[in-house]
Each structure stands twice: as C-alpha cells, then as structure tokens.
Scaffold this motif. Structure first.
Motif, PDB file in Angstrom:
ATOM      1  N   ALA A 216      42.856  48.194  32.458  1.00 57.43           N
ATOM      2  CA  ALA A 216      42.039  47.877  33.628  1.00 57.43           C
ATOM      3  C   ALA A 216      40.629  47.469  33.208  1.00 57.43           C
ATOM      4  O   ALA A 216      40.044  46.538  33.783  1.00 57.43           O
ATOM      5  CB  ALA A 216      41.983  49.085  34.562  1.00 57.43           C
ATOM      6  N   ARG A 217      40.101  48.156  32.221  1.00 57.21           N
ATOM      7  CA  ARG A 217      38.745  47.823  31.734  1.00 57.21           C
ATOM      8  C   ARG A 217      38.694  46.381  31.245  1.00 57.21           C
ATOM      9  O   ARG A 217      37.737  45.647  31.532  1.00 57.21           O
ATOM     10  CB  ARG A 217      38.367  48.790  30.613  1.00 57.21           C
ATOM     11  CG  ARG A 217      36.944  48.622  30.098  1.00 57.21           C
ATOM     12  CD  ARG A 217      36.696  49.520  28.904  1.00 57.21           C
ATOM     13  NE  ARG A 217      35.330  49.393  28.441  1.00 57.21           N
ATOM     14  CZ  ARG A 217      34.331  50.183  28.792  1.00 57.21           C
ATOM     15  NH1 ARG A 217      34.561  51.193  29.629  1.00 57.21           N
ATOM     16  NH2 ARG A 217      33.117  49.998  28.331  1.00 57.21           N
ATOM     17  N   GLU A 218      39.744  45.960  30.524  1.00 56.62           N
ATOM     18  CA  GLU A 218      39.797  44.572  30.050  1.00 56.62           C
ATOM     19  C   GLU A 218      39.818  43.595  31.221  1.00 56.62           C
ATOM     20  O   GLU A 218      39.103  42.583  31.212  1.00 56.62           O
ATOM     21  CB  GLU A 218      41.045  44.368  29.183  1.00 56.62           C
ATOM     22  CG  GLU A 218      41.040  45.164  27.887  1.00 56.62           C
ATOM     23  CD  GLU A 218      42.379  45.056  27.166  1.00 56.62           C
ATOM     24  OE1 GLU A 218      43.243  44.275  27.622  1.00 56.62           O
ATOM     25  OE2 GLU A 218      42.564  45.761  26.153  1.00 56.62           O
ATOM     26  N   LEU A 219      40.631  43.901  32.231  1.00 50.27           N
ATOM     27  CA  LEU A 219      40.735  43.014  33.386  1.00 50.27           C
ATOM     28  C   LEU A 219      39.439  42.971  34.187  1.00 50.27           C
ATOM     29  O   LEU A 219      39.049  41.918  34.710  1.00 50.27           O
ATOM     30  CB  LEU A 219      41.892  43.468  34.284  1.00 50.27           C
ATOM     31  CG  LEU A 219      43.298  43.336  33.681  1.00 50.27           C
ATOM     32  CD1 LEU A 219      44.341  43.981  34.594  1.00 50.27           C
ATOM     33  CD2 LEU A 219      43.649  41.870  33.447  1.00 50.27           C
ATOM     34  N   LEU A 220      38.761  44.105  34.288  1.00 48.51           N
ATOM     35  CA  LEU A 220      37.488  44.154  35.017  1.00 48.51           C
ATOM     36  C   LEU A 220      36.431  43.278  34.358  1.00 48.51           C
ATOM     37  O   LEU A 220      35.624  42.628  35.044  1.00 48.51           O
ATOM     38  CB  LEU A 220      36.980  45.601  35.096  1.00 48.51           C
ATOM     39  CG  LEU A 220      37.727  46.538  36.053  1.00 48.51           C
ATOM     40  CD1 LEU A 220      37.339  47.984  35.774  1.00 48.51           C
ATOM     41  CD2 LEU A 220      37.416  46.171  37.499  1.00 48.51           C
ATOM     42  N   LEU A 221      36.434  43.275  33.044  1.00 44.81           N
ATOM     43  CA  LEU A 221      35.409  42.532  32.308  1.00 44.81           C
ATOM     44  C   LEU A 221      35.769  41.059  32.120  1.00 44.81           C
ATOM     45  O   LEU A 221      34.888  40.219  31.970  1.00 44.81           O
ATOM     46  CB  LEU A 221      35.166  43.183  30.939  1.00 44.81           C
ATOM     47  CG  LEU A 221      34.612  44.614  30.982  1.00 44.81           C
ATOM     48  CD1 LEU A 221      34.510  45.185  29.573  1.00 44.81           C
ATOM     49  CD2 LEU A 221      33.242  44.638  31.659  1.00 44.81           C
ATOM     50  N   ARG A 222      37.071  40.732  32.123  1.00 46.60           N
ATOM     51  CA  ARG A 222      37.489  39.366  31.827  1.00 46.60           C
ATOM     52  C   ARG A 222      37.845  38.542  33.051  1.00 46.60           C
ATOM     53  O   ARG A 222      37.934  37.321  32.973  1.00 46.60           O
ATOM     54  CB  ARG A 222      38.700  39.374  30.890  1.00 46.60           C
ATOM     55  CG  ARG A 222      38.412  39.847  29.476  1.00 46.60           C
ATOM     56  CD  ARG A 222      39.576  39.542  28.551  1.00 46.60           C
ATOM     57  NE  ARG A 222      40.795  40.262  28.923  1.00 46.60           N
ATOM     58  CZ  ARG A 222      41.820  39.706  29.557  1.00 46.60           C
ATOM     59  NH1 ARG A 222      41.774  38.435  29.934  1.00 46.60           N
ATOM     60  NH2 ARG A 222      42.903  40.428  29.843  1.00 46.60           N
ATOM     61  N   GLU A 233      48.138  46.192  39.182  1.00 50.67           N
ATOM     62  CA  GLU A 233      48.542  45.531  37.933  1.00 50.67           C
ATOM     63  C   GLU A 233      48.744  46.539  36.810  1.00 50.67           C
ATOM     64  O   GLU A 233      49.633  46.372  35.964  1.00 50.67           O
ATOM     65  CB  GLU A 233      47.476  44.506  37.522  1.00 50.67           C
ATOM     66  CG  GLU A 233      47.660  43.881  36.158  1.00 50.67           C
ATOM     67  CD  GLU A 233      48.824  42.907  36.106  1.00 50.67           C
ATOM     68  OE1 GLU A 233      49.290  42.602  34.993  1.00 50.67           O
ATOM     69  OE2 GLU A 233      49.269  42.445  37.188  1.00 50.67           O
ATOM     70  N   VAL A 234      47.930  47.587  36.792  1.00 51.18           N
ATOM     71  CA  VAL A 234      48.024  48.557  35.690  1.00 51.18           C
ATOM     72  C   VAL A 234      48.777  49.820  36.092  1.00 51.18           C
ATOM     73  O   VAL A 234      48.806  50.801  35.339  1.00 51.18           O
ATOM     74  CB  VAL A 234      46.629  48.920  35.141  1.00 51.18           C
ATOM     75  CG1 VAL A 234      45.929  47.689  34.600  1.00 51.18           C
ATOM     76  CG2 VAL A 234      45.775  49.594  36.213  1.00 51.18           C
ATOM     77  N   GLY A 235      49.393  49.812  37.291  1.00 54.63           N
ATOM     78  CA  GLY A 235      50.315  50.889  37.619  1.00 54.63           C
ATOM     79  C   GLY A 235      49.786  52.024  38.469  1.00 54.63           C
ATOM     80  O   GLY A 235      50.472  53.040  38.623  1.00 54.63           O
ATOM     81  N   PHE A 236      48.590  51.876  39.047  1.00 63.27           N
ATOM     82  CA  PHE A 236      48.102  52.918  39.946  1.00 63.27           C
ATOM     83  C   PHE A 236      48.622  52.667  41.348  1.00 63.27           C
ATOM     84  O   PHE A 236      48.749  51.527  41.792  1.00 63.27           O
ATOM     85  CB  PHE A 236      46.571  52.963  39.942  1.00 63.27           C
ATOM     86  CG  PHE A 236      45.991  53.517  38.665  1.00 63.27           C
ATOM     87  CD1 PHE A 236      46.020  54.881  38.417  1.00 63.27           C
ATOM     88  CD2 PHE A 236      45.452  52.672  37.706  1.00 63.27           C
ATOM     89  CE1 PHE A 236      45.510  55.399  37.236  1.00 63.27           C
ATOM     90  CE2 PHE A 236      44.938  53.176  36.526  1.00 63.27           C
ATOM     91  CZ  PHE A 236      44.975  54.545  36.279  1.00 63.27           C
TER      92      PHE A 236
END
Length: 262
Positions: A216-222, A233-236
C-alpha cells in the motif's frame, strides 16, 4: 577431467534441471486448479488407475476439497466407497497435461527402438535407486532426534519459506488462510506457524499484514488512486480497517503519508 566425466556431470545437471522444471510445471498446475501436491497426485492416480478405493487414496489428500471443486465424486463399491474423476476434472487434465503428453510422445517417437530400449532400461534402474534412497531417508523420520524433529525445532527451509512468500505476494488482494500457507510448506498448520515465526520473527498473519502495508505504501507514493481502491487492492476489507492497520505499523495514516508526512 576427461570427456566421459564431463558428460556424466552434464547429464546429472540436466536431470536436476528437468526435475526442477517438472516441479515448476506441477506448481503452476496446482495454482490453476487451486490444489496442493497431494491433491494433484490423487488426480493422477485416478486418471491413470481409474476409480480408486477411498482407503487407497494418496496420503494427505484433502478429498473434501477435491469434491468441493468438482474434480471427484464418491460412489459405492461393494462394501466400501471409491473415488471417481468427474468430467470436469478430465477436461482440465486434458487442457493442462494433454499438450505436454503429446509433445513428449512426439519427442520419444523420433528416436530409434534401440535408443528407446536404453532409455527404458535406464529409467527402470534409476527408479530403483530413487526408491532405495527414499526408503533410507524415510527411516530417518523414525529415528529419535531425526530430521523431522530437527525441522520442528527450527524454522522453515529456505525453499519452503520462498514458496510461502511468493504465494503471499501473489494473493495479497484476497483473504489468505494459514492452511494455504502451511500446505505450501509441507507442514501441518501447527508446526508451520511455529516454524514460520522462527524464520521471520512474526506470525503468518502479522507478516501478511506487513506486506499489505508495504504494498500500500508503494501505491500511495507512486499512484493517485483513492485510499479505498488501494485498501481493496492490498486485501483490506475496508478503508477504515486499512487506515487502522497502516497507522499501527507505520505511525502514520495513509492520507498523511500521501501528503508527504512520512
């Protein structure tokens, strides 16, 4: 090192590569069918041997799982019960293994009879060697302090841990059951959980949560995708659950991170 020795080493290396490729193929088939190795062995047993008494099914097979997927059905046979492949399973077997079988047959058909006899004889002898050493290793499991006990006291093997981690990475978007992870390590859920913690320093659940937060951190930044989309997307299960876990593991909320707060 003479030519004969070099040739023997090359053959040995090629056999190992063939075994690895076979394992990778079986693993891919298992992913497609959502089955473990024991269940694949059971399907092969039924495909080549026909209906099989339930008592003779490969050890460790999750018969209920095969039934639920529509691959086998039970039928009465005299005083007992046997398993039978369904048409659905036969279609999948033909789709997945059929082309492989056809290509292999064509490859072998191109060889003269004399070469085929040599290959057949070699495989018979090689199988005897394999059986002998499988029996030798199996005896270690029966000895006090043998390999099984040693493995239970320690962590997962590098290969087993790698298989589990790859599975987690490929399925972060959905619920990941510890039973699925244990199956890929070849251990029961109880021993897998203990070995996984020994190897990684955290429980399987905590590891999955950490990987979800890292993804999620990668998606938030990219990306500029919404927090709700990233959460799914990350399963939450929801954005609020995502925010709670993210803040617990990073000290920041997803929104704060995106605004440059971390």
């Amino acid at each position: 090192m003479g030519p004969r020795h070099s040739l023997l080493e090359q053959i040995g290396a090629d056999i190992v590569r063939f075994q690895e490729a076979t394992a990778e193929f079986d693993a891919a088939v298992g992913e497609v069918l959502a089955l473990g190795r024991a269940e694949l062995v059971c399907l092969a047993q039924l495909h080549f041997g026909g209906p099989t008494p339930l008592s003779a099914v490969a050890r460790g097979t999750d018969v209920a799982r095969l039934e639920l997927a529509g691959y086998v059905r039970r039928e009465s046979a005299g005083s007992g019960t046997r398993l039978v492949l369904t048409g659905h399973a036969r279609e999948w077997i033909e789709t997945l293994w059929g082309p492989f079988r056809t290509d292999g047959f064509q490859l072998m058909s191109s060889l003269p009879d004399a070469d085929l006899k040599v290959i057949a004889g070699f495989l018979t002898s090689a199988r005897a060697v394999q059986d002998r050493h499988a029996s030798r290793v199996a005896k270690l499991l029966q000895a006090p302090g043998g390999s099984r006990a040693a493995r239970r006291r320690g962590g997962l093997s590098a290969a087993a841990l790698h298989r589990v981690q790859l599975f987690i990475e490929a399925h972060l978007a959905r619920t990941i059951r510890v039973e699925e992870l244990a199956q890929r390590s070849g251990l029961s859920v109880f021993y897998f959980t203990r070995a996984f913690r020994q190897s990684t320093g955290m429980t399987p659940h905590a590891f999955v949560q950490q990987r979800r937060v890292e993804r999620a951190r990668e998606l938030l930044l990219r990306t500029s995708r919404s927090l709700g989309d990233i959460a799914l997307e990350v399963g939450f299960s929801s954005q609020s659950h995502f925010t709670t876990v993210f803040r617990r593991l990073t000290g920041l909320t997803p929104a704060v991170l995106r605004r440059g707060g971390g």
